[in-house]
Design a protein around this motif. Sequence first.
Motif, short mmCIF file in Angstrom:
data_model
loop_
_atom_site.label_atom_id
_atom_site.label_comp_id
_atom_site.label_asym_id
_atom_site.label_seq_id
_atom_site.Cartn_x
_atom_site.Cartn_y
_atom_site.Cartn_z
N TRP A 25 7.55 6.58 2.77
CA TRP A 25 7.29 5.54 3.77
C TRP A 25 6.31 4.47 3.25
CZ3 TRP A 25 2.34 4.69 5.40
CH2 TRP A 25 1.42 5.72 5.23
N LEU A 26 5.31 4.91 2.48
CA LEU A 26 4.33 3.94 1.97
C LEU A 26 4.99 2.99 0.97
CD1 LEU A 26 1.37 2.99 1.93
CD2 LEU A 26 0.97 4.63 0.08
N ASP A 27 5.75 3.56 0.04
CA ASP A 27 6.46 2.71 -0.93
C ASP A 27 7.44 1.79 -0.23
OD1 ASP A 27 5.14 3.84 -3.07
OD2 ASP A 27 6.67 5.35 -3.43
N MET A 28 8.07 2.29 0.81
CA MET A 28 9.04 1.48 1.55
C MET A 28 8.37 0.26 2.17
SD MET A 28 11.51 2.92 4.55
CE MET A 28 12.40 1.80 5.66
N LEU A 34 4.23 -5.64 1.86
CA LEU A 34 2.86 -5.41 2.26
C LEU A 34 2.04 -4.90 1.08
CD1 LEU A 34 3.32 -3.58 5.70
CD2 LEU A 34 3.03 -6.03 5.29
N ASP A 35 0.74 -5.20 1.08
CA ASP A 35 -0.11 -4.56 0.09
C ASP A 35 -0.41 -3.14 0.58
OD1 ASP A 35 -2.31 -4.60 1.93
OD2 ASP A 35 -2.95 -6.55 1.18
N LYS A 36 -0.99 -2.33 -0.30
CA LYS A 36 -1.16 -0.91 0.02
C LYS A 36 -2.01 -0.70 1.27
CE LYS A 36 -2.33 3.56 -2.01
NZ LYS A 36 -2.82 4.27 -3.22
N GLU A 37 -3.07 -1.48 1.42
CA GLU A 37 -3.96 -1.31 2.56
C GLU A 37 -3.24 -1.59 3.88
OE1 GLU A 37 -8.25 -3.03 4.24
OE2 GLU A 37 -7.54 -3.57 2.24
N ASP A 38 -2.50 -2.69 3.94
CA ASP A 38 -1.76 -3.02 5.16
C ASP A 38 -0.65 -2.01 5.42
OD1 ASP A 38 -3.32 -5.20 5.75
OD2 ASP A 38 -1.94 -6.69 4.91
N ALA A 39 0.01 -1.58 4.35
CA ALA A 39 1.08 -0.59 4.50
C ALA A 39 0.54 0.71 5.08
CB ALA A 39 1.75 -0.34 3.15
N GLU A 40 -0.60 1.18 4.58
CA GLU A 40 -1.20 2.40 5.11
C GLU A 40 -1.61 2.22 6.56
OE1 GLU A 40 -4.36 3.11 2.34
OE2 GLU A 40 -3.11 4.40 1.07
N GLU A 41 -2.13 1.05 6.89
CA GLU A 41 -2.58 0.81 8.27
C GLU A 41 -1.43 0.84 9.26
OE1 GLU A 41 -4.81 -2.58 11.03
OE2 GLU A 41 -4.65 -2.87 8.86
N GLY A 43 1.56 2.05 8.81
CA GLY A 43 2.19 3.35 8.79
C GLY A 43 1.47 4.34 9.69
N ARG A 44 0.14 4.39 9.57
CA ARG A 44 -0.65 5.29 10.42
C ARG A 44 -0.48 4.93 11.90
NH1 ARG A 44 -4.67 4.56 6.44
NH2 ARG A 44 -5.71 3.03 7.78
#
Length: 207
Positions: A25-28, A34-41, A43-44
């Motif tokens: 999901w993060l890679d997706m 999205l950058d990693k920080e926005d993607a993690e946010e 996603g959570r």
Amino acid sequence: MGNEVNGMPKNIIFDIGGVLLEYRWLDMLMDYGLDKEDAEEIGRKMFDDSLWSELDLELRPTVEVIHDFQKKYPEYAQVVEWFITHGEFMHVGRPKVWELVHQLKEKGYGLYVLSNYSSDLFSKHTKDVPFLKEMDGIVVSYMIHKAKPNPEIYQYLLNQYHLIPEECLFFDDRAENTKAAQRLGIEAITVTSQEFLIEQLQELLNK
């Protein structure tokens, strides 16, 4: 109980995500841009929101749930819609696990799936996977509008396939789901990694 295979079950029940499949999901989300920080946010926010549970229950159309997500997180409106409607990009196979599932089937175990999914994501995540044809029964949350850890979905599986709780072993990647199974008398193991699951399945095959 809960950390290793104890007895000799007759039936093995599998969750899908984090057990028979992995999720990227993060890679997706990063593939979307999205950058990693926005993607993690985001996603959570999506996965922890009760709206995601509504997708699994499928009590109303997915498009309505997406709309509510977009109202709640307007800054991510486009990516939320794309993410939920493109589940075909999320799953990653676990062929080593699938081979062990096949061997367990050949050894005579009854095999079942018990998982939380919307119908759309279930169809996309399990398209062409070999493990489904090994299963003696499948219960997914969207089918009965009940989701783990609600005891009713476990009981439905037991009743539907005439299973005795004490003869079953359940693998799930969420502790609240394995605990719910244990309260019904089902031996249950929380899967912490693919390597751990492989060890547990190999142990069953060696008995």
